[in-house]
Design a protein around this motif. Structure first.
Motif, PDB file in Angstrom:
ATOM      1  N   UNK A  51      -9.813   0.415  15.474  1.00  0.00           N
ATOM      2  CA  UNK A  51      -9.916   1.591  14.611  1.00  0.00           C
ATOM      3  C   UNK A  51     -10.789   1.312  13.400  1.00  0.00           C
ATOM      4  N   UNK A  52     -10.611   0.151  12.771  1.00  0.00           N
ATOM      5  CA  UNK A  52     -11.431  -0.216  11.616  1.00  0.00           C
ATOM      6  C   UNK A  52     -12.903  -0.373  12.015  1.00  0.00           C
ATOM      7  N   UNK A  53     -13.150  -1.077  13.112  1.00  0.00           N
ATOM      8  CA  UNK A  53     -14.520  -1.289  13.541  1.00  0.00           C
ATOM      9  C   UNK A  53     -15.248   0.016  13.787  1.00  0.00           C
ATOM     10  N   UNK A  54     -14.550   0.960  14.405  1.00  0.00           N
ATOM     11  CA  UNK A  54     -15.148   2.267  14.673  1.00  0.00           C
ATOM     12  C   UNK A  54     -15.337   3.057  13.389  1.00  0.00           C
ATOM     13  N   UNK A 108      -4.696  -7.980   5.537  1.00  0.00           N
ATOM     14  CA  UNK A 108      -6.085  -8.057   5.079  1.00  0.00           C
ATOM     15  C   UNK A 108      -6.674  -6.662   4.955  1.00  0.00           C
ATOM     16  N   UNK A 109      -6.370  -5.802   5.912  1.00  0.00           N
ATOM     17  CA  UNK A 109      -6.894  -4.441   5.878  1.00  0.00           C
ATOM     18  C   UNK A 109      -6.417  -3.642   4.678  1.00  0.00           C
ATOM     19  N   UNK A 110      -5.176  -3.872   4.251  1.00  0.00           N
ATOM     20  CA  UNK A 110      -4.637  -3.111   3.120  1.00  0.00           C
ATOM     21  C   UNK A 110      -4.837  -3.820   1.780  1.00  0.00           C
ATOM     22  N   UNK A 119     -10.611   0.759   2.628  1.00  0.00           N
ATOM     23  CA  UNK A 119      -9.806   1.778   1.973  1.00  0.00           C
ATOM     24  C   UNK A 119      -8.507   1.254   1.415  1.00  0.00           C
ATOM     25  N   UNK A 120      -8.252  -0.042   1.582  1.00  0.00           N
ATOM     26  CA  UNK A 120      -7.036  -0.637   1.049  1.00  0.00           C
ATOM     27  C   UNK A 120      -5.783  -0.035   1.660  1.00  0.00           C
ATOM     28  N   UNK A 121      -4.783   0.131   0.839  1.00  0.00           N
ATOM     29  CA  UNK A 121      -3.506   0.661   1.307  1.00  0.00           C
ATOM     30  C   UNK A 121      -3.626   2.090   1.809  1.00  0.00           C
ATOM     31  N   UNK A 233      -7.295   6.199   9.630  1.00  0.00           N
ATOM     32  CA  UNK A 233      -7.058   4.773   9.860  1.00  0.00           C
ATOM     33  C   UNK A 233      -6.206   4.266   8.712  1.00  0.00           C
ATOM     34  N   UNK A 234      -4.925   4.104   8.969  1.00  0.00           N
ATOM     35  CA  UNK A 234      -3.991   3.685   7.931  1.00  0.00           C
ATOM     36  C   UNK A 234      -3.329   2.393   8.400  1.00  0.00           C
ATOM     37  N   UNK A 235      -3.516   1.275   7.687  1.00  0.00           N
ATOM     38  CA  UNK A 235      -3.065  -0.022   8.204  1.00  0.00           C
ATOM     39  C   UNK A 235      -1.564  -0.090   8.460  1.00  0.00           C
TER      40      UNK A 235
END
Length: 328
Positions: A51-54, A108-110, A119-121, A233-235
């Motif tokens: 999801x993040x990559x896209x 790491x994503x959040x 986008x952090x959290x 996209x929400x971690x």
């Protein structure tokens, strides 16, 4: 009681994008666990990376094909990095490492230090990362009603997302069906049953495990994209609970079967929708609030799954012979 509305909600959930996304993720997990015997408890990590990559590349203006390749490459790289030091582990040890790896991806994503990228959290919201996908829709603008179901043609929670999602599920089912009947698929089953016997035949067990881990992760990445397209996209939405839902779906439908993951996903989400919709009709707000009814629905579904595991541990479509997982 409005039975028409309840049944409409239930049937709509059967072909929802979320149901398709979980089916894809469970198909990937089926390659890991059902075919190869890998106790991967980090499928949500593959989904989040996909999801993040896209989303990151699509927001930057990359074409759709490039965003898809980036998502798949991120999942493949994660599989390689995860597999190199861990695939010699077995059973519970592999499960612990994979769930920890997925949590690392989520944390790491959040992270606030990566807010500019992930986008952090808050994650990546809005329609910016959906535009390249929506632009491929041949359905045009507006909304279309088919029977009791009315959705947008091309926007977030649309007919186009549903069509693409279930086409991907059908393609994944076809590939798994072919693979399970190929010499490669039979070797994977041999890894699951007895690694040492395969080694004595000169097979590189480590290589086959790595192939299975990466391939199942690619399906997880596609599932993450489909899951994010109708929402954001929400971690934290792709954390440990998501992995457990995918495992529930796989075990419900039947591990080591072709259609089991799809059946499990449809059953889980339609039963949950029926239970919550039914409870909202009969339980007054003064007794249970809406969010409490949703939690009670999960409790009832969980009890049903416990009974299934006790009385039919192989799942609905599974075979008890397929439960002979290598536990050395």
């Amino acid at each position: 009681m409005d039975w028409s509305r309840i049944l409409t909600n239930v049937v709509g959930e059967a072909f929802a994008p979320t149901t398709a996304a979980y089916a894809l993720a469970a198909i990937g997990l089926n390659i890991h666990f059902g075919l190869t015997g890998l106790l991967n408890m980090g499928q949500a990590g593959f989904m989040l990376l996909g999801a993040y990559g896209f989303a990151i590349t699509a927001t930057a203006g990359w074409p759709l094909w490039a965003s898809l390749l980036t998502a798949l490459a991120a999942a493949a790289l994660f599989g390689l990095i995860l597999g190199v030091p861990t695939l010699k582990l077995r059973g519970d040890y592999l499960a612990i490492v994979t769930i920890a790896a997925a949590e690392i991806v989520r944390l790491v994503g959040r992270s606030t230090s990566l807010t500019w990228l992930t986008g952090g959290n808050a994650g990546i919201a809005g329609d910016g990362f959906k535009e390249s996908f929506q632009a491929t829709s041949p359905l045009g603008d507006g909304r279309t009603q088919i029977g009791p179901f009315e959705y947008s043609n091309s926007l977030s929670n649309s007919w186009w997302v549903r069509i693409v999602a279930w086409v991907l599920v059908a393609l994944a089912l076809y590939l798994v069906w072919r693979w399970t009947r190929s010499p490669w698929g039979r070797v994977l089953k041999g890894v699951r049953e007895d690694e040492d016997a395969l080694r004595s035949l000169g097979k590189n067990v480590y290589s086959y495990k790595m192939q299975a881990l990466v391939l199942g992760g690619l399906f997880g990445a596609l599932a993450g994209i489909i899951y994010a397209l109708p929402r954001a996209v929400q971690p934290d939405s792709m954390g440990r609970p998501m992995t457990f839902y995918v495992w529930t779906i796989l075990l419900l439908g039947g591990a080591a079967t072709v259609f089991g993951p799809v059946l499990g996903s449809i059953l889980l989400w339609t039963i949950l929708m029926f239970v919550t919709s039914f409870l909202r009709e009969i339980v007054p707000d003064t007794v249970l609030r809406t969010e409490q009814i949703a939690m009670l629905g999960w409790v009832l579904v969980g009890l049903t799954l416990m009974l299934l595991v006790i009385f039919r541990p192989q799942g609905i479509l599974g075979d008890k012979k397929e439960l002979s997982i290598n536990a050395h």
